[in-house]
Design a protein around this motif. Structure first.
Motif, PDB file in Angstrom:
ATOM      1  N   LEU A 109      52.052  58.389  39.566  1.00  0.00           N
ATOM      2  CA  LEU A 109      51.257  58.916  39.505  1.00  0.00           C
ATOM      3  C   LEU A 109      51.136  59.663  40.306  1.00  0.00           C
ATOM      4  N   PRO A 110      50.020  60.958  40.153  1.00  0.00           N
ATOM      5  CA  PRO A 110      49.949  61.418  41.723  1.00  0.00           C
ATOM      6  C   PRO A 110      48.744  61.208  42.184  1.00  0.00           C
ATOM      7  N   GLU A 111      49.306  61.451  43.938  1.00  0.00           N
ATOM      8  CA  GLU A 111      48.233  60.068  44.413  1.00  0.00           C
ATOM      9  C   GLU A 111      46.393  60.487  44.684  1.00  0.00           C
ATOM     10  N   GLU A 112      45.982  62.095  43.876  1.00  0.00           N
ATOM     11  CA  GLU A 112      45.445  62.176  43.906  1.00  0.00           C
ATOM     12  C   GLU A 112      44.654  61.308  43.079  1.00  0.00           C
ATOM     13  N   MET A 113      44.591  60.863  42.165  1.00  0.00           N
ATOM     14  CA  MET A 113      44.733  60.400  40.820  1.00  0.00           C
ATOM     15  C   MET A 113      44.328  59.341  40.900  1.00  0.00           C
ATOM     16  N   MET A 114      44.994  58.389  42.712  1.00  0.00           N
ATOM     17  CA  MET A 114      44.599  57.273  42.295  1.00  0.00           C
ATOM     18  C   MET A 114      42.981  56.479  42.367  1.00  0.00           C
ATOM     19  N   SER A 115      41.966  57.261  42.548  1.00  0.00           N
ATOM     20  CA  SER A 115      40.961  57.327  42.522  1.00  0.00           C
ATOM     21  C   SER A 115      39.886  57.165  40.828  1.00  0.00           C
ATOM     22  N   ILE A 116      41.238  57.513  40.158  1.00  0.00           N
ATOM     23  CA  ILE A 116      40.521  57.501  38.564  1.00  0.00           C
ATOM     24  C   ILE A 116      41.521  56.199  37.830  1.00  0.00           C
ATOM     25  N   ALA A 117      42.910  55.909  38.548  1.00  0.00           N
ATOM     26  CA  ALA A 117      43.150  54.792  38.725  1.00  0.00           C
ATOM     27  C   ALA A 117      42.081  53.346  38.532  1.00  0.00           C
ATOM     28  N   LYS A 118      41.251  53.861  40.310  1.00  0.00           N
ATOM     29  CA  LYS A 118      40.341  52.709  40.799  1.00  0.00           C
ATOM     30  C   LYS A 118      39.378  51.967  40.264  1.00  0.00           C
ATOM     31  N   GLU A 119      38.487  53.755  39.263  1.00  0.00           N
ATOM     32  CA  GLU A 119      37.408  53.458  38.381  1.00  0.00           C
ATOM     33  C   GLU A 119      38.091  52.572  37.221  1.00  0.00           C
ATOM     34  N   LYS A 120      38.804  52.656  36.801  1.00  0.00           N
ATOM     35  CA  LYS A 120      39.593  52.318  35.700  1.00  0.00           C
ATOM     36  C   LYS A 120      39.996  50.561  35.647  1.00  0.00           C
ATOM     37  N   THR A 121      40.370  50.475  36.879  1.00  0.00           N
ATOM     38  CA  THR A 121      40.263  49.080  37.323  1.00  0.00           C
ATOM     39  C   THR A 121      38.927  48.383  37.305  1.00  0.00           C
ATOM     40  N   GLN A 122      37.955  49.003  37.621  1.00  0.00           N
ATOM     41  CA  GLN A 122      36.429  48.504  37.806  1.00  0.00           C
ATOM     42  C   GLN A 122      36.262  48.660  36.683  1.00  0.00           C
ATOM     43  N   GLU A 123      36.325  49.379  35.726  1.00  0.00           N
ATOM     44  CA  GLU A 123      35.124  49.271  34.341  1.00  0.00           C
ATOM     45  C   GLU A 123      35.917  48.311  33.654  1.00  0.00           C
ATOM     46  N   ILE A 124      37.368  47.632  33.545  1.00  0.00           N
ATOM     47  CA  ILE A 124      37.908  46.617  32.999  1.00  0.00           C
ATOM     48  C   ILE A 124      37.454  45.622  34.362  1.00  0.00           C
ATOM     49  N   GLN A 125      37.604  44.966  34.726  1.00  0.00           N
ATOM     50  CA  GLN A 125      36.691  44.120  35.781  1.00  0.00           C
ATOM     51  C   GLN A 125      35.423  44.302  35.404  1.00  0.00           C
ATOM     52  N   THR A 126      34.453  45.388  35.464  1.00  0.00           N
ATOM     53  CA  THR A 126      32.647  44.971  34.554  1.00  0.00           C
ATOM     54  C   THR A 126      32.598  44.324  33.333  1.00  0.00           C
ATOM     55  N   ALA A 127      34.235  45.517  32.214  1.00  0.00           N
ATOM     56  CA  ALA A 127      34.035  44.205  31.467  1.00  0.00           C
ATOM     57  C   ALA A 127      34.072  42.691  30.908  1.00  0.00           C
ATOM     58  N   TYR A 128      35.010  42.321  31.446  1.00  0.00           N
ATOM     59  CA  TYR A 128      35.470  41.122  31.796  1.00  0.00           C
ATOM     60  C   TYR A 128      34.715  40.325  32.531  1.00  0.00           C
ATOM     61  N   GLU A 129      33.547  41.207  33.647  1.00  0.00           N
ATOM     62  CA  GLU A 129      32.445  39.773  33.730  1.00  0.00           C
ATOM     63  C   GLU A 129      31.493  39.623  32.703  1.00  0.00           C
ATOM     64  N   ARG A 130      31.133  40.367  32.499  1.00  0.00           N
ATOM     65  CA  ARG A 130      30.573  40.498  31.098  1.00  0.00           C
ATOM     66  C   ARG A 130      30.235  39.820  29.873  1.00  0.00           C
ATOM     67  N   VAL A 131      32.073  39.325  29.111  1.00  0.00           N
ATOM     68  CA  VAL A 131      32.328  38.707  28.526  1.00  0.00           C
ATOM     69  C   VAL A 131      31.934  37.416  29.210  1.00  0.00           C
ATOM     70  N   ARG A 132      32.827  37.174  29.727  1.00  0.00           N
ATOM     71  CA  ARG A 132      32.466  35.997  31.294  1.00  0.00           C
ATOM     72  C   ARG A 132      31.472  35.334  30.871  1.00  0.00           C
ATOM     73  N   LYS A 133      30.644  36.118  31.278  1.00  0.00           N
ATOM     74  CA  LYS A 133      28.662  35.677  31.412  1.00  0.00           C
ATOM     75  C   LYS A 133      28.236  35.228  30.190  1.00  0.00           C
ATOM     76  N   ALA A 134      28.796  36.183  29.003  1.00  0.00           N
ATOM     77  CA  ALA A 134      27.989  35.576  28.197  1.00  0.00           C
ATOM     78  C   ALA A 134      28.593  34.259  27.540  1.00  0.00           C
ATOM     79  N   ARG A 135      30.361  34.746  27.645  1.00  0.00           N
ATOM     80  CA  ARG A 135      30.179  33.137  27.738  1.00  0.00           C
ATOM     81  C   ARG A 135      29.165  31.486  28.342  1.00  0.00           C
ATOM     82  N   LYS A 136      29.556  32.066  29.273  1.00  0.00           N
ATOM     83  CA  LYS A 136      29.212  30.230  30.116  1.00  0.00           C
ATOM     84  C   LYS A 136      27.586  30.246  29.900  1.00  0.00           C
ATOM     85  N   ALA A 137      26.339  31.254  29.790  1.00  0.00           N
ATOM     86  CA  ALA A 137      25.612  31.447  29.140  1.00  0.00           C
ATOM     87  C   ALA A 137      25.583  30.888  27.332  1.00  0.00           C
ATOM     88  N   ALA A 138      26.617  31.678  26.438  1.00  0.00           N
ATOM     89  CA  ALA A 138      26.110  30.692  25.827  1.00  0.00           C
ATOM     90  C   ALA A 138      26.998  29.206  25.225  1.00  0.00           C
TER      91      ALA A 138
END
Length: 268
Positions: A239-268
C-alpha cells in the motif's frame, strides 16, 4: 534488448504442427509470452517490487476514482470533494496532488477504459487479497459520497471486483460494511445524533456480526478486521505510504464500532 525467445519457439512449434497458419498463431502466443516474461523480470507480475506495486496502486486509485465519479453521467460536488479529501488525508505534495487530479480527470473521460488499469493492478497485487479489498473500499466511499449508489456506479464497482478477484459474496460484505461505516460516522458528527439503536446496528454491521453473536465471535471478527486494516502491515504488502493515514482512519472506525458494541453489551 528485445526478447524474441517466445516468438521463435512459438513460430517453430506452430509451423511444425499447423503450417503457416500455425506459425502465425505461434508467433502471437510467443509474443504474449515474451511480454509476460519481460514484465515479470521487471517485477511487475505476481506481486513484484514494492515500489512498482505502490506506484500502480496510487495511479489506479485516482484513475478508477474518476471513472466511478463519472459513472452516473455527471461528477457531483460531493464526489470532487471526497477526491480532494482523499488527497488531503494522504498528505500529498503539490506535485503528487497535481498528478492525482490529472489521473482523476483522465478517469472521468467517457472514452477511458478501466479494464487495462485493473488488469495491471491485479497483476502486481498478486495474491494480496487485503490490498484488493482496500482498493474496493476506497472506490465504494467515492460512489456513496452523494448518499446513494446508482446502477451504473454499482456496475463499475462490480467490474473492479471481477478484475481483482473479489466474488459477489465478498463484494456484498464489503459493501454493507462501508455503508454502515459511513452512516455510523455521520451519526457521530450530526448535531442531532441518530438513535442509539440505529448506531448500534451500524456498529454490528461494520464488524460483520449480528447482535446474536457471542462475545468470542465478536472479538474474533474485530481482531480479523484490525489485522486486515493494520497500516504497517498494509504498507509492507505494498500500500502506498501516502495512504497510511486512510488505513489508520479505518482502524479507528473499527475500534470505535467495537467499543460501541461492548458498551451496549455491558449495559445490558
Amino acid at each position: 534488448m528485445l526478447n524474441w525467445t517466445g516468438k521463435l519457439i512459438g513460430a517453430a512449434l506452430g509451423l511444425y504442427f499447423g503450417g503457416p497458419v500455425g506459425a502465425a498463431l505461434g508467433i502471437l502466443l510467443g509474443n504474449a509470452f515474451d511480454k509476460t516474461q519481460a514484465r515479470r523480470a521487471q517485477g511487475d507480475i505476481g506481486g513484484g517490487s514494492k515500489g512498482v506495486l505502490q506506484t500502480a496502486f496510487f495511479q489506479a486509485t485516482f484513475l478508477v476514482m474518476g471513472k466511478v465519479a463519472k459513472a452516473d453521467g455527471r461528477v457531483s460536488e460531493q464526489e470532487i470533494e471526497i477526491a480532494r479529501h482523499v488527497m488531503a488525508r494522504m498528505g500529498l505534495s503539490e506535485r503528487q496532488r497535481l498528478e492525482a487530479m490529472s489521473l482523476f480527470n483522465e478517469g472521468k473521460d467517457p472514452e477511458f477504459s478501466i479494464e487495462t488499469v485493473l488488469t495491471d493492478l491485479a497483476d502486481v497485487i498478486g495474491r494480496r487479497a487485503t490490498l484488493a479489498q482496500i482498493f474496493l473500499e476506497v472506490q465504494l466511499q467515492v460512489a456513496y459520497s452523494d448518499g446513494q449508489l446508482t446502477v451504473n456506479e454499482r456496475n463499475v464497482l462490480q467490474t473492479i471486483s471481477n478484475y481483482l478477484g473479489i466474488n459477489r459474496i465478498q463484494f456484498e460484505i464489503i459493501h454493507q460494511r462501508i455503508r454502515a461505516q459511513m452512516h455510523f460516522s455521520e451519526g457521530q458528527h450530526q448535531q442531532q445524533p441518530r438513535s442509539s439503536q440505529s448506531q448500534l446496528a451500524n456498529a454490528y454491521q461494520i464488524l460483520g456480526v449480528s447482535a446474536s453473536s457471542s462475545d468470542a465471535e465478536l472479538k474474533k471478527a474485530y481482531r480479523r478486521l484490525m489485522n486486515q486494516h493494520h497500516p504497517d502491515k498494509l504498507v509492507a504488502k505494498g500500500l502506498p505510504e501516502e495512504m497510511m493515514s486512510i488505513a489508520k482512519e479505518k482502524t479507528q472506525e473499527i475500534q470505535t464500532a467495537y467499543e460501541r458494541v461492548r458498551k451496549a453489551r455491558k449495559a445490558a
